[in-house]
Design a protein around this motif. Structure first.
Motif, PDB file in Angstrom:
ATOM      1  N   GLY A  26       1.937 -11.127   5.749  1.00 29.44           N
ATOM      2  CA  GLY A  26       3.042 -11.943   5.240  1.00 29.44           C
ATOM      3  C   GLY A  26       4.351 -11.168   5.170  1.00 29.44           C
ATOM      4  O   GLY A  26       5.402 -11.656   5.595  1.00 29.44           O
ATOM      5  N   GLU A  33       5.633  -0.781   1.428  1.00 29.73           N
ATOM      6  CA  GLU A  33       4.178  -0.931   1.538  1.00 29.73           C
ATOM      7  C   GLU A  33       3.508   0.281   0.906  1.00 29.73           C
ATOM      8  O   GLU A  33       3.807   1.425   1.284  1.00 29.73           O
ATOM      9  CB  GLU A  33       3.779  -1.065   3.016  1.00 29.73           C
ATOM     10  CG  GLU A  33       2.288  -0.918   3.303  1.00 29.73           C
ATOM     11  CD  GLU A  33       1.381  -1.846   2.486  1.00 29.73           C
ATOM     12  OE1 GLU A  33       1.658  -3.046   2.424  1.00 29.73           O
ATOM     13  OE2 GLU A  33       0.392  -1.342   1.893  1.00 29.73           O
ATOM     14  N   GLU A  92      -0.266 -14.742   0.060  1.00 23.77           N
ATOM     15  CA  GLU A  92      -1.344 -14.833  -0.943  1.00 23.77           C
ATOM     16  C   GLU A  92      -0.852 -14.546  -2.360  1.00 23.77           C
ATOM     17  O   GLU A  92      -1.537 -14.857  -3.313  1.00 23.77           O
ATOM     18  CB  GLU A  92      -2.466 -13.870  -0.560  1.00 23.77           C
ATOM     19  CG  GLU A  92      -3.177 -14.315   0.704  1.00 23.77           C
ATOM     20  CD  GLU A  92      -4.671 -14.357   0.542  1.00 23.77           C
ATOM     21  OE1 GLU A  92      -5.165 -15.019  -0.393  1.00 23.77           O
ATOM     22  OE2 GLU A  92      -5.333 -13.714   1.349  1.00 23.77           O
TER      23      GLU A  92
HETATM   24  C1  LIG Z   1      -6.062  -4.071   4.247  1.00 18.98           C
HETATM   25  C2  LIG Z   1      -6.338  -5.523   4.450  1.00 18.98           C
HETATM   26  C3  LIG Z   1      -7.330  -5.913   5.334  1.00 18.98           C
HETATM   27  C4  LIG Z   1      -7.602  -7.272   5.525  1.00 18.98           C
HETATM   28  N1  LIG Z   1      -8.566  -7.637   6.423  1.00 18.98           N
HETATM   29  C5  LIG Z   1      -8.785  -8.958   6.658  1.00 18.98           C
HETATM   30  C6  LIG Z   1      -9.741  -9.361   7.629  1.00 18.98           C
HETATM   31  O1  LIG Z   1     -10.384  -8.545   8.273  1.00 18.98           O
HETATM   32  N2  LIG Z   1      -9.941 -10.680   7.826  1.00 18.98           N
HETATM   33  C7  LIG Z   1      -9.235 -11.627   7.146  1.00 18.98           C
HETATM   34  O2  LIG Z   1      -9.448 -12.828   7.385  1.00 18.98           O
HETATM   35  N3  LIG Z   1      -8.317 -11.272   6.216  1.00 18.98           N
HETATM   36  C8  LIG Z   1      -8.071  -9.970   5.957  1.00 18.98           C
HETATM   37  N4  LIG Z   1      -7.136  -9.602   5.016  1.00 18.98           N
HETATM   38  C9  LIG Z   1      -6.442 -10.658   4.256  1.00 18.98           C
HETATM   39  C10 LIG Z   1      -5.287 -11.258   5.051  1.00 18.98           C
HETATM   40  O3  LIG Z   1      -4.414 -10.259   5.496  1.00 18.98           O
HETATM   41  C11 LIG Z   1      -4.524 -12.233   4.161  1.00 18.98           C
HETATM   42  O4  LIG Z   1      -5.402 -13.247   3.762  1.00 18.98           O
HETATM   43  C12 LIG Z   1      -3.382 -12.950   4.860  1.00 18.98           C
HETATM   44  O5  LIG Z   1      -2.926 -12.299   5.991  1.00 18.98           O
HETATM   45  C13 LIG Z   1      -2.203 -13.123   3.903  1.00 18.98           C
HETATM   46  O6  LIG Z   1      -1.592 -11.903   3.762  1.00 18.98           O
HETATM   47  P1  LIG Z   1      -0.530 -11.423   2.691  1.00 18.98           P
HETATM   48  O7  LIG Z   1       0.458 -10.645   3.475  1.00 18.98           O
HETATM   49  O8  LIG Z   1      -0.054 -12.521   1.827  1.00 18.98           O
HETATM   50  O9  LIG Z   1      -1.395 -10.462   1.753  1.00 18.98           O
HETATM   51  P2  LIG Z   1      -2.167  -9.140   2.128  1.00 18.98           P
HETATM   52  O10 LIG Z   1      -2.684  -9.194   3.501  1.00 18.98           O
HETATM   53  O11 LIG Z   1      -3.135  -8.921   1.020  1.00 18.98           O
HETATM   54  O12 LIG Z   1      -1.039  -8.004   2.082  1.00 18.98           O
HETATM   55  C14 LIG Z   1      -0.458  -7.532   0.880  1.00 18.98           C
HETATM   56  C15 LIG Z   1       0.119  -6.155   1.138  1.00 18.98           C
HETATM   57  O13 LIG Z   1       0.864  -5.744   0.003  1.00 18.98           O
HETATM   58  C16 LIG Z   1       0.590  -4.383  -0.265  1.00 18.98           C
HETATM   59  N5  LIG Z   1       0.858  -4.159  -1.693  1.00 18.98           N
HETATM   60  C17 LIG Z   1       0.186  -4.686  -2.755  1.00 18.98           C
HETATM   61  N6  LIG Z   1       0.715  -4.255  -3.918  1.00 18.98           N
HETATM   62  C18 LIG Z   1       1.757  -3.449  -3.575  1.00 18.98           C
HETATM   63  C19 LIG Z   1       2.681  -2.694  -4.344  1.00 18.98           C
HETATM   64  N7  LIG Z   1       2.651  -2.711  -5.676  1.00 18.98           N
HETATM   65  N8  LIG Z   1       3.622  -1.956  -3.688  1.00 18.98           N
HETATM   66  C20 LIG Z   1       3.680  -1.941  -2.334  1.00 18.98           C
HETATM   67  N9  LIG Z   1       2.788  -2.621  -1.560  1.00 18.98           N
HETATM   68  C21 LIG Z   1       1.854  -3.377  -2.172  1.00 18.98           C
HETATM   69  C22 LIG Z   1      -0.873  -4.227   0.114  1.00 18.98           C
HETATM   70  O14 LIG Z   1      -1.203  -2.876   0.378  1.00 18.98           O
HETATM   71  C23 LIG Z   1      -0.945  -5.096   1.364  1.00 18.98           C
HETATM   72  O15 LIG Z   1      -0.656  -4.374   2.530  1.00 18.98           O
HETATM   73  C24 LIG Z   1      -6.864  -8.255   4.788  1.00 18.98           C
HETATM   74  C25 LIG Z   1      -5.866  -7.845   3.891  1.00 18.98           C
HETATM   75  C26 LIG Z   1      -5.598  -6.490   3.717  1.00 18.98           C
HETATM   76  C27 LIG Z   1      -4.514  -6.079   2.746  1.00 18.98           C
END
Ligand SMILES: Cc1cc2nc3c(=O)[nH]c(=O)nc-3n(C[C@H](O)[C@H](O)[C@H](O)COP(=O)(O)OP(=O)(O)OC[C@H]3O[C@@H](n4cnc5c(N)ncnc54)[C@H](O)[C@@H]3O)c2cc1C
Length: 465
Positions: free
Chosen positions: A22, A41, A316
């Motif tokens: 995201g 990150e 998320e």
């Molecule tokens: C390492 C990882 C592996 C994943 N593997 C899979 C998979 O194999 N299959 C699947 O279906 N989904 C997987 N997911 C979930 C998927 O990425 C999410 O459901 C979807 O892409 C929505 O992503 P998002 O960016 O909202 O959240 P996320 O993908 O959870 O990303 C959030 C990011 O914010 C960072 N973060 C959190 N708190 C802080 C902070 N305080 N300061 C700085 N950075 C911070 C985290 O390290 C992470 O990189 C994974 C997520 C992660 C983080």
């Protein structure tokens, strides 16, 4: 009211907390419309690859955005296109049917349904964001955030400010706590556990019992329906692997980690499979060390925007999905696309709060319906032994025997219709429509009010002299 080439007339500074799918998508989308972006990150760049353990499915509604951003060719290098779904019983491997994606339908949705490794997708988005001029700081752990004063603090003590803070920090989000007042995700009970792993493709193809998972003419997604359990398997591009997700009942009393990075011992996963068909057991025995993440049915979060109107959450952080959902990455990328579309119309700072509230307005209905459907899908796949489950299986198999899709008619038909709606959605078009219907009107009303004010002041001046 865009500037040149769809860029905003006024460029501002965005701080994006979280460089997952995201956050990186947000950096790309905002750079495309001319804003300055820094992504923070917490994982260090060199550790990112070790954090990802599995496959991710990208439905047409997200594939079309990535293609529109010019990433179609790079996606082809890391992904495979899904052509069919095969459904079986988890405990026995009994075939319930095969659904072949209708080419016309996929064409209508404007995208394709693709599978890749999480780390490959993340790398593609990372490189694209950097090439567009976003600053991405790995190892930048945000430890506190202030929505009133629009700043964040890193673990190093450094303070960073911006015009807008975007919380893309995942389901247990610091930004969410600042906006909502508590950790919504942590306070929701765990409904099942997801085990996530991959198996090398060549090992599967070399095994006569397993090679059917790669058998042509179709690239398939395999779904196993079990008694309180479910599994999913699909080939992914890039390193030539087969992704496996297992959903099993939560273990009682254990404190589940709420993140994706913690590798666990394979023997635990094997124990958790329960009664399970032999091909799945064999696949798991060849798999890499898995990760285990809790699956939760988090209720919709009411506020996505901080009261001061300078901080918002996406992905998320704003709408946690059950782990392993097909729409997890998709909704996060849609959010990014919509946010940037709105901010492409920025001409003055006072628009910022209204654009952030408009973002929530535009997104919350869509996200709530997608998440309800994801929760429904998982319940359907994991339905315990009962009359309804027997009807489900009989119906699917009868359809298959009659040469039809197991997903046509009956209970499944409703799910299927919903899926069509989900896939056909075009987030960028929705944002454009909103702007034409409401945004332009608002701007005109604001301009009219300013003109009236000015006129009143001029009249006042005339009266005084
Ligand atoms: C390492 C990882 C592996 C994943 N593997 C899979 C998979 O194999 N299959 C699947 O279906 N989904 C997987 N997911 C979930 C998927 O990425 C999410 O459901 C979807 O892409 C929505 O992503 P998002 O960016 O909202 O959240 P996320 O993908 O959870 O990303 C959030 C990011 O914010 C960072 N973060 C959190 N708190 C802080 C902070 N305080 N300061 C700085 N950075 C911070 C985290 O390290 C992470 O990189 C994974 C997520 C992660 C983080």
């Amino acid at each position: 009211m865009n500037g040149i080439n769809g860029k905003a007339n006024l460029s501002i500074d965005f701080l994006v907390v979280g460089g997952g799918i995201g956050g990186l998508a947000c950096a790309i989308a905002l750079r495309r419309v001319g804003h300055r972006v820094t992504v923070l990150e917490k994982t260090r760049d060199e550790d990112v690859a070790q954090m990802s353990h599995g496959g991710i499915r990208l439905p047409p509604n997200v594939a079309k955005i990535l293609i529109h951003w010019g990433l179609g060719e790079q996606l082809k290098q890391i992904a495979v296109t899904s052509e069919a779904i095969e459904l079986e019983i988890y405990e026995t491997g009994y075939l319930l049917g095969v659904h072949v994606w209708d080419e016309e339908f996929l064409k209508e949705t404007g995208g394709s349904y693709i599978f890749c490794h999480h780390v490959d997708l993340r790398r593609l988005l990372f490189e694209t964001a950097v090439s567009l001029g976003a600053e991405i700081r790995g190892g930048a752990n945000v430890v506190s955030v202030d929505g009133d004063d629009c700043h964040v603090k890193l673990s190093t003590g450094e303070t960073l400010r911006a015009d807008v803070i975007v919380g893309a920090d995942g389901r247990s989000s610091l930004i969410q706590r600042e906006i909502v007042g508590y950790d919504v995700y942590a306070s929701t009970p765990c409904s099942s556990l997801l085990y996530n792993t991959t198996v090398p493709g060549p090992l599967i193809r070399a095994d006569p019992e397993l090679s059917m998972f790669y058998k042509k003419p179709y690239t398939k997604l395999f779904v196993w329906f079990g008694n309180g359990r479910s599994a999913m398997g699909y080939p992914i591009g890039g390193k030539d692997e087969f992704a496996l997700h297992f959903w099993v009942p939560p273990s009682s009393g254990e404190d589940e980690p709420d993140h994706w990075g913690s590798e666990i011992d394979m023997s635990e996963m094997r124990r958790q499979l329960g009664e399970c068909e032999p091909r799945l057991v064999k696949l798991v025995s060849m798999g890499s060390p898995p990760v285990r993440v809790p699956t939760k049915n988090v209720p919709p979060i009411e506020d996505w925007v901080h009261d001061e109107g300078r901080m918002v959450m996406i992905g998320e952080a704003a709408h946690p999905l059950p782990a392993g959902s097909i729409q997890g990455a998709a909704l996060a990328v849609e959010d990014a696309a919509v946010l940037a579309k709105l901010f492409s119309h920025l001409i003055s700072e006072d628009q910022i709060p209204s654009f952030l509230y408009a973002f929530q307005d535009l997104r919350e209905g869509r996200c709530a319906s997608v998440i309800a459907s994801e929760q429904g899908n998982l319940t359907f796949q994991m339905m315990p032994k009962c009359e309804q489950q027997e009807q489900r299986d009989k119906h699917m198999r009868a359809k298959y025997d009659a040469g039809e899709s197991p997903l046509a008619g009956g209970d499944a038909a409703e799910q299927w219709e919903m899926l069509k709606e989900l896939f056909g959605y075009d987030a960028e078009d929705e944002a454009d429509d909103w702007w034409v219907k409401w945004g332009v009107l608002r701007e005109r009303a604001k301009q009219r009010a300013m003109d009236n004010d000015m006129e009143a002041q001029m009249n006042g001046l005339v009266m005084c002299h």
